[in-house]
Motif scaffolding. Structure first.
Motif, PDB file in Angstrom:
ATOM      1  N   PRO A  40      19.853 -55.376 -70.225  1.00  0.00           N
ATOM      2  CA  PRO A  40      18.807 -55.030 -69.249  1.00  0.00           C
ATOM      3  C   PRO A  40      18.713 -53.537 -68.955  1.00  0.00           C
ATOM      4  CG  PRO A  40      20.011 -56.968 -68.537  1.00  0.00           C
ATOM      5  CD  PRO A  40      20.732 -56.449 -69.753  1.00  0.00           C
ATOM      6  N   ALA A  41      19.827 -52.819 -69.036  1.00  0.00           N
ATOM      7  CA  ALA A  41      19.814 -51.400 -68.684  1.00  0.00           C
ATOM      8  C   ALA A  41      19.393 -50.501 -69.843  1.00  0.00           C
ATOM      9  CB  ALA A  41      21.200 -50.982 -68.187  1.00  0.00           C
ATOM     10  N   THR A  42      19.253 -51.031 -71.049  1.00  0.00           N
ATOM     11  CA  THR A  42      19.033 -50.204 -72.228  1.00  0.00           C
ATOM     12  C   THR A  42      17.651 -49.557 -72.234  1.00  0.00           C
ATOM     13  OG1 THR A  42      20.517 -51.583 -73.533  1.00  0.00           O
ATOM     14  CG2 THR A  42      19.000 -50.185 -74.739  1.00  0.00           C
ATOM     15  N   VAL A  43      17.629 -48.266 -72.480  1.00  0.00           N
ATOM     16  CA  VAL A  43      16.375 -47.536 -72.643  1.00  0.00           C
ATOM     17  C   VAL A  43      15.848 -47.838 -74.041  1.00  0.00           C
ATOM     18  CG1 VAL A  43      15.322 -45.247 -72.797  1.00  0.00           C
ATOM     19  CG2 VAL A  43      17.083 -45.704 -71.060  1.00  0.00           C
ATOM     20  N   THR A  44      14.694 -48.449 -74.124  1.00  0.00           N
ATOM     21  CA  THR A  44      14.161 -48.845 -75.425  1.00  0.00           C
ATOM     22  C   THR A  44      12.944 -48.045 -75.852  1.00  0.00           C
ATOM     23  OG1 THR A  44      12.919 -50.611 -74.364  1.00  0.00           O
ATOM     24  CG2 THR A  44      15.076 -51.169 -75.287  1.00  0.00           C
ATOM     25  N   SER A  45      12.532 -47.079 -75.064  1.00  0.00           N
ATOM     26  CA  SER A  45      11.530 -46.105 -75.504  1.00  0.00           C
ATOM     27  C   SER A  45      11.551 -44.938 -74.531  1.00  0.00           C
ATOM     28  CB  SER A  45      10.123 -46.699 -75.587  1.00  0.00           C
ATOM     29  OG  SER A  45       9.492 -46.689 -74.331  1.00  0.00           O
ATOM     30  N   LEU A  46      11.252 -43.756 -75.025  1.00  0.00           N
ATOM     31  CA  LEU A  46      11.238 -42.574 -74.165  1.00  0.00           C
ATOM     32  C   LEU A  46      10.066 -42.618 -73.187  1.00  0.00           C
ATOM     33  CD1 LEU A  46      12.219 -39.707 -76.636  1.00  0.00           C
ATOM     34  CD2 LEU A  46      13.664 -41.261 -75.329  1.00  0.00           C
TER      35      LEU A  46
END
Length: 545
Positions: A40-46
């Motif tokens: 859930p915490a993962t940044v998956t796009s800038l």
């Protein structure tokens, strides 16, 4: 009730190489999901990260964010985007705390953009500067009975040297050192600014690395050592600066923050769809045809790229095109086919070529069809030159007891055979073909850049440039990031405001560099040798799926 109990700090996990933007079908507010169901915490796009930070910056109950770094592998261009996003968030009065188990030069530069940089007690800081290893296989190939016969136009066209020379040439060393000097100078400058130290102190830090977490803290490279389990207490000040804020509930990922909002933001379905910007990737080695499967590396088949360009050109909703180039070159024929396709699309709508990793040789040729070429400061650009040749494996065949007999009709029928080297007549023909191909390359560049062939020749002969130096000599038009290039394309199309991206092509196929060298000698090759380049952050390029 929800408004009183939302977290004071929101946790983000920054890992791998997140894309600039996620595809619209996977898009949701803030963090953007993918096929592998990231944490859930993962940044998956800038772009998604930017949207979330803007939302959090407006919430007075949010004190800041915790950014956990793990195996970050972005190119310098994306590092710069991340640093700007964190600086903007801090400028809004929020706090950024960065934590990791271990980081290298890249991750540490991102950490230095935070208010506080922390490592796990068992962690390490691999701050050691930059290295690049160049390789020469000529002597080794000779020992096993393989002779490399290549012709090149341009003394800086060093790719054949990988197979022909017994040692790395002075020119190869010169080129590598120029890039290392730039990267090292920027590393020193970034750390000096982020940690408020003098350049001399930073250079001493680099020369003293790598560091254990405790030694990094003692030397002042980080602000402290903290277990992951103790992060909520440290963020909220328990046990040190008083009790946690009664209105804060510690540390949670963005989905939990959204769930606790009394009025969560809603992305309404638009009555009118946003205007569209087409993105066409040219990633990997450039080859003719559709492409295929191989052993190493990504490839861009000319047929597949041309098909994608045609689709982007025909789509009326796509108002402009960004040609995303991440290629060290390849087949001369395929490169020129792609160039012609880009030029045809550019007659219908604006095309901006964007480079954040490498657009060398045939990759740079493909970019020439765009109205403007944009590169990030540390991208690799240029390598205007040509080579062609083949491998003579007769010695190896003899060693292993394999006997082959070449029977021909026609003086040059065996020119590409691997059972022997070139005859003098064949050698003259290959030299002439390489020269002709090089002159054609110069003509393409001169026409696209508004220069004379003589001026381009002075910049060519295989020379490679960083984006910054390419701008100085006129090989690119701007040195800015992906989002800026996209906005420029839409500006040229006279379409202001928000827009969606639509990717055309960009399938992930695999390719063998050796196969290209063995099978493509007759066409000449526009390619820059990536084998010698181990500079961090220059992978295969953006993944558009």
């Amino acid at each position: 009730m929800g408004a009183r109990h939302r977290p004071a700090y929101v946790r983000f996990r920054l890992t791998g190489d997140p894309p600039y933007r996620a595809q619209p079908r996977r898009r949701s507010l803030g963090l953007l999901g993918g096929q592998n169901r990231p944490e859930p915490a993962t940044v998956t796009s800038l772009e998604g990260f930017r949207e979330t930070l803007e939302l959090l910056a407006k919430d007075p109950k949010v004190k800041g964010i915790l950014l956990e770094l793990e195996d970050l592998a972005v190119p310098p261009a994306k590092r710069d985007v991340l640093v700007k996003l964190l600086e903007g968030f801090r400028g809004a009065g929020k706090r950024v705390v960065a934590w990791a188990v271990g980081v290298d030069n890249l991750g540490y530069q991102v950490m230095c953009a935070a208010d506080e940089a922390l490592l796990s007690p068992a962690g390490r800081l691999e701050l050691v500067g930059y290295a690049a290893e160049a390789m020469a296989l000529g002597e080794g190939l000779g020992r096993i009975g393989v002779q490399a016969h290549f012709f090149r136009r341009g003394e800086y066209k060093t790719m054949p040297e990988l197979f022909t020379l017994p040692h790395v040439s002075n020119i190869q060393r010169e080129v590598l050192e120029s890039f290392l000097d730039e990267r090292y100078a920027e590393l020193v400058d970034t750390l000096a600014k982020g940690r408020r130290r003098t350049p001399e102190q930073v250079r001493a830090w680099i020369d003293g690395g790598p560091y254990s977490a405790r030694r990094a803290a003692a030397e002042g490279l980080i602000d402290g050592v903290c277990d992951e389990a103790a992060l909520p207490e440290r963020l909220n000040g328990k046990g040190s600066e008083g009790e946690a804020d009664e209105e804060g509930e510690g540390l949670e990922p963005m989905p939990m923050y959204l769930a606790r909002l009394p009025w969560p933001p809603v992305r309404w379905r638009r009555l009118r769809p946003l205007p569209r910007l087409a993105v066409v990737p040219v990633s990997g080695m450039i080859v003719t045809g559709k492409g295929g499967s191989g052993v190493t590396g990504q490839m861009a088949g000319s047929e597949a790229v041309v098909k994608a360009l045609r689709a982007a050109g025909r789509n009326r909703r796509a108002k402009a095109v960004v040609l995303y180039v991440s290629s060290s070159g390849g087949s001369a024929v395929a490169s020129e086919i792609i160039l012609e396709a880009v030029q045809r699309v550019a007659k219908k709508k604006p095309v901006i070529a964007f480079v954040d990793r490498v657009a060398a040789s045939g990759g740079y040729m493909a970019a020439l069809g765009a109205k403007e070429i944009w590169a990030t400061p540390h991208a690799i650009v240029g390598s205007i030159g040509v080579f062609a040749g083949k491998f003579d494996t007769s010695g190896l065949m003899e060693k292993v007891g394999v006997h082959r007999t070449l029977i021909t009709r026609g003086e040059n029928a065996g020119i590409y055979s691997s059972t022997r080297g070139f005859t003098e007549h064949e050698r003259a023909l290959m030299e002439a073909e390489v020269e002709e191909t090089y002159q054609a390359f110069l003509e393409h560049v001169a026409k696209a850049r508004g220069r004379t062939k003589e001026e381009i020749h002075a910049l060519g002969e295989g020379r490679v440039y960083s984006g910054t130096r390419a701008l100085a000599v006129g090989l690119v038009d701007r040195t800015e990031g992906f989002e800026e290039a996209c906005r420029r394309a839409m500006e040229l199309a006279k379409v202001p405001g928000r827009f969606d991206l639509q990717v055309y092509g960009g399938g992930d196929r695999r390719f063998s560099l050796l196969k290209l060298l063995l099978g493509g000698s007759h066409a000449g090759t526009y390619a820059f040798c990536p084998t010698a380049w181990s500079l961090q952050g220059f992978g295969e390029g953006e993944r558009f799926e």
